[in-house]
Design a protein around this motif. Sequence first.
Motif, PDB file in Angstrom:
ATOM      1  N   PRO A 188     -32.522  20.096-128.868  1.00  0.00           N
ATOM      2  CA  PRO A 188     -32.575  21.558-128.642  1.00  0.00           C
ATOM      3  C   PRO A 188     -31.663  22.345-129.577  1.00  0.00           C
ATOM      4  O   PRO A 188     -32.067  23.373-130.129  1.00  0.00           O
ATOM      5  N   GLY A 189     -30.433  21.873-129.776  1.00  0.00           N
ATOM      6  CA  GLY A 189     -29.522  22.563-130.680  1.00  0.00           C
ATOM      7  C   GLY A 189     -29.971  22.491-132.126  1.00  0.00           C
ATOM      8  O   GLY A 189     -29.835  23.466-132.877  1.00  0.00           O
ATOM      9  N   ILE A 190     -30.531  21.357-132.518  1.00  0.00           N
ATOM     10  CA  ILE A 190     -31.018  21.211-133.890  1.00  0.00           C
ATOM     11  C   ILE A 190     -32.216  22.120-134.128  1.00  0.00           C
ATOM     12  O   ILE A 190     -32.340  22.757-135.189  1.00  0.00           O
ATOM     13  N   LEU A 191     -33.116  22.207-133.158  1.00  0.00           N
ATOM     14  CA  LEU A 191     -34.260  23.108-133.283  1.00  0.00           C
ATOM     15  C   LEU A 191     -33.807  24.563-133.393  1.00  0.00           C
ATOM     16  O   LEU A 191     -34.362  25.346-134.166  1.00  0.00           O
ATOM     17  N   THR A 192     -32.790  24.919-132.625  1.00  0.00           N
ATOM     18  CA  THR A 192     -32.237  26.273-132.736  1.00  0.00           C
ATOM     19  C   THR A 192     -31.688  26.524-134.132  1.00  0.00           C
ATOM     20  O   THR A 192     -31.894  27.597-134.716  1.00  0.00           O
ATOM     21  N   ALA A 193     -30.985  25.539-134.684  1.00  0.00           N
ATOM     22  CA  ALA A 193     -30.452  25.679-136.041  1.00  0.00           C
ATOM     23  C   ALA A 193     -31.571  25.846-137.061  1.00  0.00           C
ATOM     24  O   ALA A 193     -31.478  26.674-137.979  1.00  0.00           O
ATOM     25  N   ILE A 194     -32.642  25.069-136.911  1.00  0.00           N
ATOM     26  CA  ILE A 194     -33.761  25.161-137.851  1.00  0.00           C
ATOM     27  C   ILE A 194     -34.413  26.533-137.775  1.00  0.00           C
ATOM     28  O   ILE A 194     -34.731  27.158-138.806  1.00  0.00           O
ATOM     29  N   MET A 198     -34.770  29.307-140.654  1.00  0.00           N
ATOM     30  CA  MET A 198     -36.050  29.883-141.053  1.00  0.00           C
ATOM     31  C   MET A 198     -35.995  31.407-141.023  1.00  0.00           C
ATOM     32  O   MET A 198     -36.538  32.082-141.899  1.00  0.00           O
ATOM     33  N   GLY A 199     -35.311  31.956-140.007  1.00  0.00           N
ATOM     34  CA  GLY A 199     -35.191  33.406-139.919  1.00  0.00           C
ATOM     35  C   GLY A 199     -34.471  33.996-141.113  1.00  0.00           C
ATOM     36  O   GLY A 199     -34.881  35.040-141.653  1.00  0.00           O
ATOM     37  N   ARG A 200     -33.426  33.315-141.573  1.00  0.00           N
ATOM     38  CA  ARG A 200     -32.726  33.819-142.748  1.00  0.00           C
ATOM     39  C   ARG A 200     -33.563  33.639-144.005  1.00  0.00           C
ATOM     40  O   ARG A 200     -33.580  34.508-144.884  1.00  0.00           O
ATOM     41  N   ALA A 201     -34.266  32.526-144.094  1.00  0.00           N
ATOM     42  CA  ALA A 201     -35.088  32.289-145.282  1.00  0.00           C
ATOM     43  C   ALA A 201     -36.211  33.316-145.397  1.00  0.00           C
ATOM     44  O   ALA A 201     -36.521  33.801-146.490  1.00  0.00           O
ATOM     45  N   ILE A 202     -36.821  33.676-144.267  1.00  0.00           N
ATOM     46  CA  ILE A 202     -37.915  34.647-144.297  1.00  0.00           C
ATOM     47  C   ILE A 202     -37.417  36.019-144.723  1.00  0.00           C
ATOM     48  O   ILE A 202     -38.080  36.744-145.461  1.00  0.00           O
ATOM     49  N   GLY A 203     -36.222  36.396-144.269  1.00  0.00           N
ATOM     50  CA  GLY A 203     -35.725  37.731-144.551  1.00  0.00           C
ATOM     51  C   GLY A 203     -34.946  37.882-145.839  1.00  0.00           C
ATOM     52  O   GLY A 203     -34.576  39.004-146.207  1.00  0.00           O
ATOM     53  N   LEU A 266     -37.556  34.640-129.789  1.00  0.00           N
ATOM     54  CA  LEU A 266     -38.130  34.211-128.516  1.00  0.00           C
ATOM     55  C   LEU A 266     -38.212  32.692-128.436  1.00  0.00           C
ATOM     56  O   LEU A 266     -37.959  32.104-127.379  1.00  0.00           O
ATOM     57  N   VAL A 267     -38.555  32.059-129.552  1.00  0.00           N
ATOM     58  CA  VAL A 267     -38.607  30.597-129.573  1.00  0.00           C
ATOM     59  C   VAL A 267     -37.232  30.014-129.301  1.00  0.00           C
ATOM     60  O   VAL A 267     -37.085  29.040-128.551  1.00  0.00           O
ATOM     61  N   ILE A 268     -36.195  30.614-129.882  1.00  0.00           N
ATOM     62  CA  ILE A 268     -34.829  30.142-129.646  1.00  0.00           C
ATOM     63  C   ILE A 268     -34.478  30.259-128.167  1.00  0.00           C
ATOM     64  O   ILE A 268     -33.887  29.354-127.569  1.00  0.00           O
ATOM     65  N   ILE A 270     -36.526  30.244-125.617  1.00  0.00           N
ATOM     66  CA  ILE A 270     -37.279  29.256-124.842  1.00  0.00           C
ATOM     67  C   ILE A 270     -36.661  27.867-124.989  1.00  0.00           C
ATOM     68  O   ILE A 270     -36.497  27.131-124.011  1.00  0.00           O
ATOM     69  N   VAL A 271     -36.292  27.518-126.225  1.00  0.00           N
ATOM     70  CA  VAL A 271     -35.673  26.207-126.461  1.00  0.00           C
ATOM     71  C   VAL A 271     -34.348  26.097-125.713  1.00  0.00           C
ATOM     72  O   VAL A 271     -34.051  25.077-125.080  1.00  0.00           O
ATOM     73  N   ALA A 272     -33.530  27.166-125.770  1.00  0.00           N
ATOM     74  CA  ALA A 272     -32.242  27.149-125.078  1.00  0.00           C
ATOM     75  C   ALA A 272     -32.433  27.050-123.570  1.00  0.00           C
ATOM     76  O   ALA A 272     -31.691  26.344-122.881  1.00  0.00           O
ATOM     77  N   LYS A 273     -33.439  27.749-123.044  1.00  0.00           N
ATOM     78  CA  LYS A 273     -33.683  27.717-121.602  1.00  0.00           C
ATOM     79  C   LYS A 273     -34.105  26.333-121.144  1.00  0.00           C
ATOM     80  O   LYS A 273     -33.664  25.827-120.120  1.00  0.00           O
ATOM     81  N   ARG A 274     -34.978  25.698-121.927  1.00  0.00           N
ATOM     82  CA  ARG A 274     -35.411  24.352-121.557  1.00  0.00           C
ATOM     83  C   ARG A 274     -34.253  23.365-121.630  1.00  0.00           C
ATOM     84  O   ARG A 274     -34.166  22.451-120.798  1.00  0.00           O
ATOM     85  N   SER A 275     -33.395  23.528-122.611  1.00  0.00           N
ATOM     86  CA  SER A 275     -32.249  22.618-122.711  1.00  0.00           C
ATOM     87  C   SER A 275     -31.298  22.786-121.542  1.00  0.00           C
ATOM     88  O   SER A 275     -30.678  21.825-121.075  1.00  0.00           O
ATOM     89  N   GLU A 276     -31.173  24.009-121.030  1.00  0.00           N
ATOM     90  CA  GLU A 276     -30.309  24.242-119.863  1.00  0.00           C
ATOM     91  C   GLU A 276     -30.904  23.592-118.618  1.00  0.00           C
ATOM     92  O   GLU A 276     -30.192  23.033-117.796  1.00  0.00           O
ATOM     93  N   VAL A 277     -32.232  23.670-118.487  1.00  0.00           N
ATOM     94  CA  VAL A 277     -32.866  23.071-117.315  1.00  0.00           C
ATOM     95  C   VAL A 277     -32.682  21.568-117.303  1.00  0.00           C
ATOM     96  O   VAL A 277     -32.412  20.946-116.263  1.00  0.00           O
ATOM     97  N   LYS A 278     -32.781  20.938-118.453  1.00  0.00           N
ATOM     98  CA  LYS A 278     -32.597  19.480-118.553  1.00  0.00           C
ATOM     99  C   LYS A 278     -31.159  19.099-118.288  1.00  0.00           C
ATOM    100  O   LYS A 278     -30.884  18.025-117.810  1.00  0.00           O
TER     101      LYS A 278
END
Length: 278
Positions: A188-194, A198-203, A266-268, A270-278
């Motif tokens: 989950p943390g690695i996906l958030t980093a990716i 990506m957000g910085r690369a796009i902008g 929003l993806v971040i 969702i990923v953070a929320k799922r990691s908290e539930v686990k």
Amino acid sequence: MKLIFVGSAILVSAIIFSVIVFVGMQGVKAFQGVTPWEFFFSDDWTPTQNKFGAFSFLYSTLLLTLLSVVLSLPLALAGAVFLAKIAPNWVREIMRPATDLFVGIPSVVYGLIGLTVVVPFLAKFNEGLGYGILPAAIILAIMILPTILSISEDAVRSLPPRFEEASLALGATRWQTIWRVILPASRPGILTAIILGMGRAIGETMAVFMVIGNSPQMPKSLLDSTTVLTTAIVKDMGNTNYGSTWNNTLYLMALMLLLISLFLILVIRIVAKRSEVK
């Protein structure tokens, strides 16, 4: 103090909402002079002939973002694991601040290095022309590397020690523990980093503008001069009249970048929320 904090939150939210509404209203007006099909699926960008196909910009933006992440991710993950689990404390105390310093370097400096080092080097393999998606991806990979590395290291370091201890106790080697236990648990943390990378690369604009070539065409290879959404906006905005179809299409490109950024946020969440539930 409570009123100050609440008022500040409301003010920031109002500013963000106003930006979205303004850019959205101007961008939607583009469809008064160009059809959605032409804008999204045509690669003919000739504003002087009232042709505003932005498909090549969309394609180049996505390709550049994905390629920069692919180039940056292996080195970033390796550095994160090394700093979190392998490096001694004195090495970590030196390497982590040094890595964070890369974030503060202005993008124009990266672009200048790409223009004077990367582009001439790649030109040797492309008949004297080194501009294109590949040099831009190399520069962006270096720029997003500290973001992915820092967040990934924090994710690896935050794991409970019992995960590693249990794996080693079962007879797994250190490499097997890292590959099959630590990295999957840190997903989950690695996906958030990716996603943040990506957000910085796009902008990113200036560094890409200096090395990509800025030709409004569909790239046939990674060393073909092309244009992405951000560089198209920067290059053309000063040549347009406010309210014209050309100007409105540029606002529509900005709206697309804004929506992509919001989607990544929003993806971040969702990923953070799922990691908290686990």
